[in-house]
Design a protein around this motif. Structure first.
Motif, mmCIF file in Angstrom:
data_model
loop_
_atom_site.group_PDB
_atom_site.id
_atom_site.type_symbol
_atom_site.label_atom_id
_atom_site.label_comp_id
_atom_site.label_asym_id
_atom_site.label_seq_id
_atom_site.Cartn_x
_atom_site.Cartn_y
_atom_site.Cartn_z
ATOM 1 N N GLU A 56 0.829 -1.197 0.000
ATOM 2 C CA GLU A 56 0.000 0.000 0.000
ATOM 3 C C GLU A 56 0.870 1.257 0.000
ATOM 4 N N PRO A 57 0.338 2.364 -0.576
ATOM 5 C CA PRO A 57 1.059 3.627 -0.495
ATOM 6 C C PRO A 57 1.087 4.149 0.925
ATOM 7 N N GLU A 58 2.083 4.951 1.219
ATOM 8 C CA GLU A 58 2.182 5.541 2.550
ATOM 9 C C GLU A 58 1.051 6.547 2.754
ATOM 10 N N ALA A 59 0.583 6.657 3.985
ATOM 11 C CA ALA A 59 -0.452 7.627 4.292
ATOM 12 C C ALA A 59 0.086 9.030 4.074
ATOM 13 N N PRO A 60 -0.706 9.914 3.434
ATOM 14 C CA PRO A 60 -0.227 11.270 3.159
ATOM 15 C C PRO A 60 -0.216 12.115 4.416
ATOM 16 N N PRO A 61 0.594 13.179 4.435
ATOM 17 C CA PRO A 61 0.515 14.117 5.557
ATOM 18 C C PRO A 61 -0.900 14.677 5.665
ATOM 19 N N ARG A 62 -1.333 15.016 6.879
ATOM 20 C CA ARG A 62 -2.709 15.453 7.076
ATOM 21 C C ARG A 62 -3.040 16.692 6.256
ATOM 22 N N TRP A 63 -2.088 17.597 6.131
ATOM 23 C CA TRP A 63 -2.384 18.839 5.432
ATOM 24 C C TRP A 63 -2.569 18.633 3.937
ATOM 25 N N ARG A 64 -2.150 17.468 3.422
ATOM 26 C CA ARG A 64 -2.329 17.176 1.998
ATOM 27 C C ARG A 64 -3.488 16.215 1.764
ATOM 28 N N LEU A 65 -4.219 15.889 2.815
ATOM 29 C CA LEU A 65 -5.208 14.823 2.719
ATOM 30 C C LEU A 65 -6.490 15.313 2.055
ATOM 31 N N ILE A 66 -6.716 14.848 0.827
ATOM 32 C CA ILE A 66 -8.007 15.001 0.154
ATOM 33 C C ILE A 66 -8.369 13.618 -0.335
ATOM 34 N N GLY A 67 -9.439 13.063 0.196
ATOM 35 C CA GLY A 67 -9.763 11.690 -0.136
ATOM 36 C C GLY A 67 -11.211 11.506 -0.496
ATOM 37 N N PRO A 68 -11.699 10.282 -0.373
ATOM 38 C CA PRO A 68 -13.081 9.966 -0.749
ATOM 39 C C PRO A 68 -14.118 10.746 0.040
ATOM 40 N N GLY A 69 -13.747 11.245 1.226
ATOM 41 C CA GLY A 69 -14.701 12.016 2.011
ATOM 42 C C GLY A 69 -15.218 13.227 1.262
ATOM 43 N N ILE A 70 -14.343 13.928 0.549
ATOM 44 C CA ILE A 70 -14.776 15.110 -0.187
ATOM 45 C C ILE A 70 -15.721 14.720 -1.310
ATOM 46 N N VAL A 71 -15.543 13.505 -1.861
ATOM 47 C CA VAL A 71 -16.414 13.035 -2.933
ATOM 48 C C VAL A 71 -17.793 12.698 -2.387
ATOM 49 N N VAL A 72 -17.844 11.962 -1.266
ATOM 50 C CA VAL A 72 -19.145 11.571 -0.718
ATOM 51 C C VAL A 72 -19.889 12.781 -0.163
ATOM 52 N N ALA A 73 -19.177 13.732 0.412
ATOM 53 C CA ALA A 73 -19.831 14.928 0.946
ATOM 54 C C ALA A 73 -20.357 15.809 -0.183
ATOM 55 N N ALA A 74 -19.540 16.021 -1.219
ATOM 56 C CA ALA A 74 -19.981 16.848 -2.350
ATOM 57 C C ALA A 74 -21.138 16.188 -3.083
ATOM 58 N N THR A 75 -21.115 14.861 -3.171
ATOM 59 C CA THR A 75 -22.202 14.144 -3.824
ATOM 60 C C THR A 75 -23.495 14.296 -3.039
ATOM 61 N N GLY A 76 -23.378 14.261 -1.717
ATOM 62 C CA GLY A 76 -24.569 14.355 -0.878
ATOM 63 C C GLY A 76 -25.158 15.748 -0.813
ATOM 64 N N ILE A 77 -24.332 16.790 -0.919
ATOM 65 C CA ILE A 77 -24.833 18.162 -0.846
ATOM 66 C C ILE A 77 -25.206 18.621 -2.242
ATOM 67 N N GLY A 78 -26.412 18.286 -2.655
ATOM 68 C CA GLY A 78 -26.917 18.694 -3.959
ATOM 69 C C GLY A 78 -27.848 19.886 -3.843
ATOM 70 N N ALA A 79 -28.485 20.227 -4.962
ATOM 71 C CA ALA A 79 -29.380 21.379 -4.977
ATOM 72 C C ALA A 79 -30.528 21.211 -3.997
ATOM 73 N N GLY A 80 -31.055 19.982 -3.876
ATOM 74 C CA GLY A 80 -32.178 19.748 -2.977
ATOM 75 C C GLY A 80 -31.829 20.053 -1.532
ATOM 76 N N ASP A 81 -30.615 19.688 -1.107
ATOM 77 C CA ASP A 81 -30.187 19.965 0.262
ATOM 78 C C ASP A 81 -30.021 21.464 0.494
ATOM 79 N N LEU A 82 -29.463 22.149 -0.505
ATOM 80 C CA LEU A 82 -29.298 23.592 -0.367
ATOM 81 C C LEU A 82 -30.647 24.289 -0.263
ATOM 82 N N VAL A 83 -31.619 23.833 -1.076
ATOM 83 C CA VAL A 83 -32.944 24.441 -1.026
ATOM 84 C C VAL A 83 -33.612 24.159 0.321
ATOM 85 N N ALA A 84 -33.464 22.922 0.824
ATOM 86 C CA ALA A 84 -34.108 22.561 2.097
ATOM 87 C C ALA A 84 -33.643 23.474 3.222
ATOM 88 N N THR A 85 -32.342 23.715 3.311
ATOM 89 C CA THR A 85 -31.844 24.583 4.374
ATOM 90 C C THR A 85 -32.169 26.049 4.093
#
Length: 458
Positions: free
Chosen positions: A33-62
């Motif tokens: 496996e690749p070495e774990a990246p430094p925390r300050w460089r960490l962009i992973g699947p979390g940004i994908v799942v969060a961006a996918t979940g925050i769609g137009a419907g969620d913005l309108v609801a709030t």
């Protein structure tokens, strides 16, 4: 944010949580496996799942919540983000510790999970495809007549929604067709950057009342706001795409317990960002709409209405910027679904076709993955042409009302089961938290189910 510390929760695998080669794209061993990246460089699947979940419907609801109740339900939006952190952490922990995908986990709970999930993912994809393409097209239709150069070109400002919707769908399908996860991650990171500048910028220019914001963090339910509070807490941040997180972890190369802490940081950081989006939209609704007594539509059209309000208050360029952010939110959500849910379908259908776990056909980029991309893209175009038939919407509502309770309850069982290595099972704190979350979703699901039945009766 670590929802709970476990023995061995560091950069090395737990002694009783061995690797599971050949499952859910797991690596052959930690040494490769690749070495774990430094925390300050960490962009992973979390940004994908969060961006996918925050769609137009969620913005309108709030946004609508802010326009109706001011800051009174701000705490519910924050609670919704925390709920998603726990759920996604559970899905990620299952994948890393067990070495199996979430579908393989569901399958171990009994045949009934496949009986539910198969019809759900097909009906959901058929309806969501049309919804996502329309949401991505709507800001473009509103934006083009506003741009002075393009708007002067004959006929362009009369471009129908259908043309933009089909174009967005085809572009989205092309971008994820080959299943290059790392490219998807970079594209979504850029779109999230655009969202951040536009949505948070819109909140800043309204000059929010800091005192009222702090007061809104105190849990209280205004008259008529109980179900709305539960809907915001449970609905913001995605549904089926939460379960895709484990698949994206595997695509990223994070596939064993040594990535557990990295996964938790990734997940928490991503949902903190999504929380900022949600709070920003509620601020806009409270400051711009609630204080001014302005009402907007509850569908995606509500964001176009907001753009008009911004234009009248701060000038046309502000509305252009916001519409670009609206498009970035909708399109990033569409890309995430086209990729993540297609992987989930491939894993499910590959099992139906008796392919072993880890088989190419059950993975990202395989033929079942590509079939579902086509299913998300082309059949829904019929809904764009014909309108959305009531029967399909009712089926979508019925199945959708059951998914979040399904996810919360199955995670509760899986994370305490014999299939989970002892070191990574839930403690009593996480069991209580997931139990409360499951109860919230059961209540919301029952309400949505009654609404769907009422629509059918009407």
């Amino acid at each position: 944010m670590d929802p709970q510390q476990h023995p061995g929760d560091d950069a090395t695998p737990a002694p009783d949580a061995p690797d599971a080669p050949g499952t859910a794209g797991a690596a052959a061993g930690a040494a490769t496996e690749p070495e774990a990246p430094p925390r300050w460089r960490l962009i992973g699947p979390g940004i994908v799942v969060a961006a996918t979940g925050i769609g137009a419907g969620d913005l309108v609801a709030t946004l609508v919540a802010g326009s109706r109740f001011g800051y009174a339900l701000l705490w519910a939006a924050v609670a919704g983000v925390i709920i998603k952190i726990f759920l996604v952490e559970g899905a990620g922990r299952w994948t890393l510790a067990s070495g199996h995908s979430i579908f393989e986990g569901w399958r171990r709970l009994g045949w009934w999970t496949s009986l539910y999930f198969g019809p759900y993912i097909m009906v959901w994809g058929f309806v969501y495809g049309a919804t996502a393409m329309s949401a991505s097209a709507l800001p473009l239709v509103a934006l083009v007549p506003k741009l002075p150069v393009i708007g002067d070109i004959g006929g362009v400002d009369e471009m129908p929604l259908m043309v933009y919707a089909v174009g967005c769908g085809l572009i989205g399908a092309a971008l994820v067709w080959l299943g290059h996860y790392h490219r998807l991650e970079k594209i979504i990171a850029v779109l999230v950057g655009v969202m951040f500048v536009t949505v948070v910028g819109a909140a800043i220019v309204t000059l929010p009342n800091i005192g009222e914001i702090l007061l809104g963090l105190v849990p209280r339910v205004p008259d008529g706001g109980l179900l709305y509070a539960l809907s915001i807490a449970g609905g913001v941040g995605g549904t089926i795409t939460l379960a895709a997180y484990g698949y994206w972890l595997a695509a990223k190369g994070w596939s064993t317990p040594r990535w557990m802490r990295v996964m938790r940081i990734d997940n928490a950081m991503a949902y903190v960002i999504s929380g900022i989006f949600v709070v920003a939209m509620l601020v806009v609704g409270a400051e711009l709409l609630y204080s001014g007594g302005i009402a907007i539509e509850e569908g995606d059209q509500g964001l176009v209405d907001l753009a008009e309000v911004l234009a009248s208050r701060y000038g046309e360029p502000m509305s252009w910027v916001f519409l670009i952010g609206f498009w970035a939110s909708s399109f990033s959500s569409m890309l995430g679904v086209w990729n993540g849910v297609s992987i989930m379908f491939a894993d499910f259908f590959g099992h139906v076709r008796r392919r072993p776990e880890g088989h190419r056909d059950r993975s990202i980029g395989g033929r079942y993955y590509r079939f579902y991309i086509l299913w998300l893209t082309f059949p829904p175009m019929l809904l764009l042409l014909l309108g959305k038939p009531v029967q399909v919407i009712v089926a979508y509502g019925v199945l959708g009302s059951l998914f979040m309770p399904f996810l919360a309850l199955t995670l509760l069982f899986l994370l305490n089961s014999r299939h989970m290595p002892q070191a990574w099972r839930n403690g009593w704190v996480l069991n209580v938290v997931l139990g409360i979350i499951a109860l919230v979703f059961v209540v919301l699901g029952a309400n949505q189910l009654l609404e769907a039945i009422g629509t059918l009766g009407g």
